[in-house]
Design a protein around this motif. Structure first.
Motif: not given
Lengths: 97, 417
Positions: B240-241, B243-244, B253-257, B301-305, B345
């Motif tokens: 999950g991290n 992208s960071v 990157l084409p990523l969402e966490s 539904a939403y991105t979050s860490y 995606p």
């Protein structure tokens, strides 16, 4: 469950909303002149911010309108919400989405 | 480090259990390494192990900001299967499944791999058609998968409700008998122990704060909370991290966490003999060897860490479980938790070189990375050692999103997985 402040209807539970991804992602104005890299950027590459994230929501089971929000992805705390078309609010200090 | 065996157990039983030693060293970072893997989950530990075991790169370090196996490796529902639709995916996931089959022997550590069968339910005519298409595609790729009628599904998994009068009746199921579960902690510990024995340094509580590049732009060093470490070959396996971490080198990157949740019930006697999944009504259930029902919920539904999610996501899955397994309606759930999963995606992973020379990435496993642990580690190690991808992970690039060669398991399964 999040309590989300719709700029049109006020605070409502998350179940009334649909998340619609990163905000302020503009579609290329001249598609045929846009490079593959720029298309990939528009279609697929995302900030995936750890911190203050600008994102779109839609009050789908309410007024059905899109709006934008600034939310801290490390706490899920909403900093603010604002109407679509309005510029992103400036944040005090160093926090930048 | 002593080799585990029946003889060793017997010896220790008569010796007062005084001969056991820690299974890996508490290493401090050295000034320089030949290879660094960022992220001490199952995938990262496996990569470090295969770098040392198969490519002779023993001057390797794993940098983990928390403790090993404390992220998604310790938060998943331990399901293992390889019944993916596309050729590229079938090759990738079956590569991992074949490594699972011999893993306990290779690592000399019981990872409790249990090929008890993974059953995926079909509830609509569309589901049936999709399932059968998957079965034929899998068989064409040498991956076992078979069709069960509702009665056969019930015979394989007796608590399953095949009543025709429920809202989403079971019309049949696809069964992969080679699929199953493994013990998540044992996977991390087994790889850690085996890697340590080959000289790999496992460095916990060491957060990466910068990726330092030389004048040509290639990787030169890693800045960490425990000092600067020089290294020209760095693999990132940070879930999950990701992208960071890659953002530290300016790579997008084409990523969402997203948060993904799971929960377990109170432990009961053996009741569910296999893994049961339903993509359509979103239920994942199996039973651990300890007796808990292990239930996987969906992503928020939403991105979050935040590593936590909302209760309504769990309720949705539990409603489906209660309809499919009416006998479990009065069971109490003991714990629930969340992990942060990095979703691409097309819902297929990325194991590839990055635009930065000497920087490699293994990410995008989304909600289904555990099953791939040995395979992804093996392929990341190969890619790092040869500076070139293995034929199996060659299609899983970052560039596929620019070039249009998606491996669209998202469309194939119509669900995150």
């Amino acid at each position: 469950m999040l309590l989300i402040h719709c700029p049109y209807c006020g605070p409502r539970p998350e179940l009334e909303f649909a998340y619609a991804g990163q905000a302020h992602v503009a579609r290329p104005l001249d598609p045929s002149a846009t490079s593959a890299d720029d298309w990939a950027e528009f279609l697929y590459l995302r900030n995936n911010t750890r911190g203050i994230h600008a994102e779109r929501w839609r009050h789908v089971r309410g007024c059905a309108r899109f709006f934008n929000a600034l939310r801290d992805t490390t706490t899920d705390h909403f900093v603010t919400t604002y109407r679509a078309g309005e510029p992103m609010p400036q944040l005090p200090g160093e926090a930048k989405p | 480090m002593p080799k585990f065996s029946g003889w060793k157990l017997l010896q220790e039983a008569f010796g007062g259990q005084q001969g056991w030693t820690p299974q890996w060293r508490r290493a401090a970072p050295q000034a320089e390494y030949d290879a660094i893997v960022i992220g001490g989950g199952g995938h990262g530990l496996a990569a470090a192990y295969y770098l040392a075991a198969e490519h002779g790169i023993t001057r390797t370090a794993i940098l983990e900001k928390g403790w090993i196996g404390g992220g998604n490796t310790g938060r998943n529902t331990t399901i293992i299967r390889s019944n993916y639709l596309f050729d590229e995916s079938a090759a990738l996931y079956d590569h991992a499944l074949k490594l699972w089959e011999g893993l306990s022997q290779v690592l000399n550590y019981n990872v409790m791999f249990s090929p008890r069968g993974v059953m995926m339910l079909a509830h609509t005519v569309h589901d049936v058609q999709v399932a059968k298409r998957h079965i034929h595609a899998n068989r064409g790729n040498g991956v076992d998968n078979e069709w069960l009628t509702p009665e056969e599904a019930k015979a394989y998994c007796p608590p399953l409700n095949i009543d025709r009068n429920i809202r989403y009746p079971v019309l049949g199921a696809a069964l992969q008998r080679r699929g199953g579960t493994a013990r998540h902690d044992a996977v991390a510990w087994g790889y850690a122990r085996a890697a340590d024995a080959l000289g790999v340094d496992i460095i916990e509580n060491c957060e990466v704060t910068g990726l330092v590049r030389d004048a040509s732009g290639a990787m030169e060093a890693v800045q960490t909370s425990r000092g600067l470490i020089r290294c020209r070959r760095v693999g990132v396996s940070a879930a999950g991290n990701t992208s960071v971490v890659l953002g530290l080198a300016g790579v997008r990157l084409p990523l969402e966490s997203f948060p993904l949740q799971a929960l377990v019930s109170e432990p009961v006697k053996p009741a569910v003999p296999c893994v049961v999944m339903s993509n359509s009504i979103h239920a994942y259930i199996s039973q651990s060897d300890k007796g808990e029902l292990v239930i996987g919920a969906g992503t928020d539904a939403y991105t979050s860490y935040t590593q936590r999610g909302a209760l309504h996501v769990n309720s949705h899955t539990l409603a489906a479980i209660c309809e499919l397994f009416p006998a479990f309606r009065r069971m109490r759930m003991l714990r629930n938790w969340g992990g942060i999963v990095d979703v691409t995606p097309d819902r297929s992973p990325i194991i590839a070189k990055t635009p930065v020379k000497g920087l490699y990435v293994n990410c995008g496993w989304g909600t289904g990375g555990f099953k791939a642990t040995p395979g992804s580690g093996h392929l990341l190690a190969w890619t790092m050692a040869k500076d070139d991808p293995h034929p199996i992970n060659a299609p899983f690039t970052i560039d596929r999103f620019r070039d249009g060669h998606l491996i669209d398991e998202a469309a194939a399964a119509a669900v995150a997985h």
